[in-house]
Design a protein around this motif. Structure first.
Motif, PDB file in Angstrom:
ATOM      1  N   LEU A  71       0.824  -1.215   0.000  1.00 54.18           N
ATOM      2  CA  LEU A  71       0.000   0.000   0.000  1.00 54.18           C
ATOM      3  C   LEU A  71       0.858   1.265   0.000  1.00 54.18           C
ATOM      4  N   MET A  72       1.985   1.222   0.690  1.00 57.11           N
ATOM      5  CA  MET A  72       2.884   2.383   0.680  1.00 57.11           C
ATOM      6  C   MET A  72       3.388   2.646  -0.745  1.00 57.11           C
ATOM      7  N   ARG A  73       3.689   1.593  -1.493  1.00 56.42           N
ATOM      8  CA  ARG A  73       4.125   1.755  -2.890  1.00 56.42           C
ATOM      9  C   ARG A  73       3.001   2.340  -3.746  1.00 56.42           C
ATOM     10  N   VAL A  74       1.779   1.844  -3.555  1.00 57.53           N
ATOM     11  CA  VAL A  74       0.633   2.318  -4.342  1.00 57.53           C
ATOM     12  C   VAL A  74       0.397   3.812  -4.092  1.00 57.53           C
ATOM     13  N   ILE A  75       0.406   4.223  -2.836  1.00 61.73           N
ATOM     14  CA  ILE A  75       0.177   5.636  -2.505  1.00 61.73           C
ATOM     15  C   ILE A  75       1.350   6.495  -2.999  1.00 61.73           C
ATOM     16  N   THR A  76       2.558   5.969  -2.912  1.00 63.43           N
ATOM     17  CA  THR A  76       3.725   6.705  -3.420  1.00 63.43           C
ATOM     18  C   THR A  76       3.619   6.910  -4.922  1.00 63.43           C
ATOM     19  N   GLU A  77       3.152   5.908  -5.670  1.00 61.26           N
ATOM     20  CA  GLU A  77       2.956   6.062  -7.114  1.00 61.26           C
ATOM     21  C   GLU A  77       1.965   7.187  -7.405  1.00 61.26           C
ATOM     22  N   ARG A  78       0.876   7.222  -6.636  1.00 60.61           N
ATOM     23  CA  ARG A  78      -0.123   8.275  -6.805  1.00 60.61           C
ATOM     24  C   ARG A  78       0.484   9.642  -6.499  1.00 60.61           C
TER      25      ARG A  78
END
Length: 148
Positions: free
Chosen positions: A132-139
């Motif tokens: 989830l940290m990666r997903v939010i960082t991509e956003r």
């Protein structure tokens, strides 16, 4: 319940960052690597208070649907979205925007819980938090790049 907070300064006003954070097109572009699409709800423009949207995306090789509602909208300071139906036992995302020198401090706080009790807690600790940290960082990378 597991949680994490990510912070980033974006070189734009709180109003600009707030609005872009509610933009369906930006969200879809930022999650292209996951094959994200809108399964139901608004397909373009800005999401509003009380608005529901269902996202469909591929994570861990499996396509998931997550229905969310946007609420607690206080432009340009804060809004929240939470899962109303989907893969998590619980999912709440608080978006906060604070003016700082050089732009806006954007703060994302995620509180989540996978289903399946003890097995879900293991998944949360082993992989979900990091994913989830990666997903939010991509956003957030997409939001920063928009103003960069």
């Amino acid at each position: 319940m597991p949680s994490f907070t990510l912070e980033r300064v974006v070189a734009a006003s709180p109003e600009q960052v707030f609005d872009l954070s509610l933009d369906v097109g930006l969200h879809l572009a930022s999650q292209r690597s996951h094959g994200e699409r809108v399964a139901s709800g608004r397909t373009s423009g800005l999401l509003g208070d009380g608005e529901h949207i269902t996202w469909s995306a591929r994570h861990f090789g499996v396509r998931f649907r997550m229905a969310s509602v946007v609420f607690d909208v206080d432009r340009p300071r804060r809004f929240r979205d939470r899962q109303v139906r989907g893969p998590f036992g619980s999912f709440l995302h608080t978006h906060e925007f604070e003016p700082v020198d050089g732009g806006t401090l954007m703060r994302d706080t995620i509180r989540f819980r996978s289903p399946l009790g003890p097995l879900g807690r293991l998944v949360d600790a082993a992989v979900m938090r990091r994913h989830l940290m990666r997903v939010i960082t991509e956003r957030n990378d997409a939001i920063s790049a928009h103003f960069g």
